[in-house]
Design an enzyme around this catalytic site. Structure first.
Site, PDB file in Angstrom:
ATOM      1  CB  SER A 179      45.311  39.620  47.024  1.00  0.00           C
ATOM      2  OG  SER A 179      46.317  40.505  47.422  1.00  0.00           O
ATOM      3  CD  GLU A 220      42.027  45.446  43.164  1.00  0.00           C
ATOM      4  OE1 GLU A 220      42.242  45.209  44.360  1.00  0.00           O
ATOM      5  OE2 GLU A 220      41.572  44.604  42.379  1.00  0.00           O
ATOM      6  CG  HIS A 260      43.007  44.461  47.488  1.00  0.00           C
ATOM      7  ND1 HIS A 260      43.288  43.942  46.244  1.00  0.00           N
ATOM      8  CD2 HIS A 260      43.693  43.701  48.378  1.00  0.00           C
ATOM      9  CE1 HIS A 260      44.116  42.921  46.369  1.00  0.00           C
ATOM     10  NE2 HIS A 260      44.377  42.751  47.659  1.00  0.00           N
TER      11      HIS A 260
END
Length: 560
Positions: A249, A369, A469
């Site tokens: 990320s 995600e 995610h």
């Protein structure tokens, strides 16, 4: 620059251990060793032997052992960044003589509240540990199988998630590097650095030469940490000439920023970007200065004063940044705290910069995600009409085509499953695909780029998180038994963790992620995108001519 790049609530996972006999091979077992031997090592418990002291450039550090792994936590790699040192490049730490007690995580950068902290299901998945905050936060952690043995092990330096605004090297149990270090005979390092306004408030236009690099102070911290690795990691059994940086990320975007910085040149050899952003998507000096002016206005600092800024409480600076962001966004103006393409620290290339062409990369993202069914469980009951409307809303003019393409391959899929797959393009899927394009556009002879997708759906929470995610984190660190979401998968998840961990280890060791536990993984090219799909059954598919990828790419010009 987008809020998604520089300030989103992205996070992690982990927590419970104790799956006992579910694993056929325990994640802490070295190759060729029996389960009984490994269990014996664990039963030895935590020890703090007097000889577990490693000299560093600034002073000796003392850690602890659990089984065979030596852990050193909270080691200062630079000085205090509070007071008069705010927004300045990191300085050397003050030397010490008595062994520093590197047995607990150090302070984390002050930051705003993440709303997921108070959401039970996200807390269950990610198991936040926010630690203690403070501006004296430039510290790092080391996990190693041996010290002072001239081992020359590969070094893997982790960049935590949280955009450029939040997070820390300790906030998720998945970040613990002991199992990764033991399985791969590698040295694992994780880093705390300045974030949000503390790390990216661009004062170059008001503060003079002293603040010329203030818009990238947080990235300068990471460079300082990599210099610490170069100068000291040999004492921890690592090879300073074989360093891989990897991050997820916001951490993936930090990896990309380092690849775009002459200051980081030569400090690492390989790079892994997990659900991060592409090259060239940095703030301009002008935009970052407008954000800084808005923060200064909230602090009622008219004429710039270094002394006045030094006296502002950290909590007040965080709150001023929050108010400034709310006001600018409400007025339709971009606001962000992240790296600045200033032409000094970060080059202004819009694609993959030439200085990165000799760095092998792994780039990828997770299949779903966006955890849309966690934010609203009613999404599980989405109808086909609602799916069609939602796709058109998010991809104006392309909704019908996307539904047709995704439905063709999944005639019996629930509408929410199709939506979760398509919507992930706007969260991380598009960014990672763009970065693969950027790499493939580099001149012939560039280092290889490997592409992956993490597609394993957790059965936790009725399966609603899917491949969310952060879902891959415990699998990369070989911590599947430590986290609620991955532990729910039992032996299947543990086996997958070994396969994914071993690929990351192989890449760190040689620049090639192939190992006997996965199918042959080839690098991408302009014509072919062999994509390693990490699922219960690991497989490879070529995504370059995927009708789904092509349909998603058609929703926005490449590079956006």
């Amino acid at each position: 620059m987008t809020d998604r790049e520089f300030g989103v609530d992205r996070r992690n996972m982990l927590a419970l251990g104790g799956l006992g006999g579910l694993a056929t091979v325990a994640p802490g077992i070295a190759r060729g060793e029996s389960v009984q031997q490994a269990n014996s090592a664990v039963r030895a418990g935590v020890r703090t032997p007097a000889q577990d002291v490693v000299p560093t450039r600034w002073g000796p550090v003392r850690g602890y052992r659990l089984g065979r792994i030596h852990s050193f936590k909270g080691i200062p790699y630079a000085g205090d960044t509070g007071g008069a040192a705010r927004f300045l490049p990191p300085a050397d730490p003050k030397p010490w003589t008595a062994p520093f007690g590197a047995i607990a995580y150090g302070p984390t950068c002050p930051q705003g509240e993440n709303r997921q902290w108070k959401m039970p299901e996200f807390n269950f998945l990610l198991q936040w540990d926010n630690g203690l905050t403070g501006e004296d936060c430039l510290c790092l952690n080391v996990w190693t199988p041996a010290i002072k043995d001239n081992g020359k092990r590969p070094v893997m330096v982790w960049m935590h998630g949280g955009g450029f605004s939040g997070g820390s090297a300790q906030e998720l149990p998945a970040y613990d590097g002991a199992n990764l270090a033991e399985r791969g005979d590698v040295v694992v390092v994780s880093v705390n650095h300045r974030l949000n306004a503390f790390g990216f408030l661009n004062l170059a236009h008001v503060g003079g030469d002293a603040y010329a690099l203030s818009g990238n102070a947080g990235m300068l911290d990471i460079v300082k940490a990599l210099e610490w690795v170069r100068d000291n990691i040999a004492g921890f059994g690592g090879d300073p000439g074989n360093v891989t940086i990897f991050g997820q990320s916001g951490g993936g975007s930090k990896v990309t920023a380092l690849m775009s910085s002459p200051a980081a040149r030569g400090l690492f050899r390989r790079a892994i970007v997990q659900s991060g952003g592409g090259f060239g998507r940095w703030s301009t000096p002008e935009a970052s200065q407008r954000s800084a002016d808005a923060v200064l206005a909230e602090l009622s600092i008219g004429k710039f004063s270094r002394e006045a800024l030094a006296k502002v409480r950290a909590v007040d600076l965080v709150e001023a940044m929050g108010r400034a962001g709310e006001k600018m966004r409400a007025a339709g103006q971009p606001f962000g705290m992240g790296p600045v393409a200033d032409g000094q620290f970060i080059v202004r290339d819009t694609g993959a910069p030439g200085l990165s062409r000799d760095i092998p990369m792994i780039i990828g993202a997770n299949a779903t995600e966006r955890t849309v069914a966690l934010w609203d469980p009613n999404n599980e009951n989405m109808t086909e009409d609602q799916l069609r409307a939602q796709l058109e809303k998010e991809f104006p003019g392309h909704g019908a085509r996307l539904l047709q393409v995704f439905r063709a391959r999944r005639p019996n899929a629930k509408p929410i499953d199709i939506y979760a797959l398509a919507a992930s393009w706007t969260f991380a899927g598009g960014s990672t695909a763009r970065q693969v394009h950027q790499r493939n556009a580099q001149a012939a002879g560039a280092a290889p780029t490997y592409r992956y997708e993490f597609a394993w759906y957790t059965p936790a929470l009725d399966g609603r998180p899917r491949a969310y995610h952060c879902a891959e984190l415990p699998f990369v660190f070989n911590n599947a038994e430590r986290t609620n979401a991955s532990a729910a998968g039992g032996a299947e998840a543990i086996t997958l963790a070994h396969r994914m961990t071993d690929a990351w280890i192989a890449f760190a060791r040689t620049g090639n992620p192939n190992h006997k536990g996965i199918p042959r993984w080839e690098p991408t090219s302009a014509e072919r995108w062999p994509t390693m799909v990490f699922d219960a059954k690991v497989s490879v598919r070529d995504d370059r001519q995927s009708t789904e990828l092509l349909a998603l790419e058609a929703t926005a010009p490449r590079g956006q």
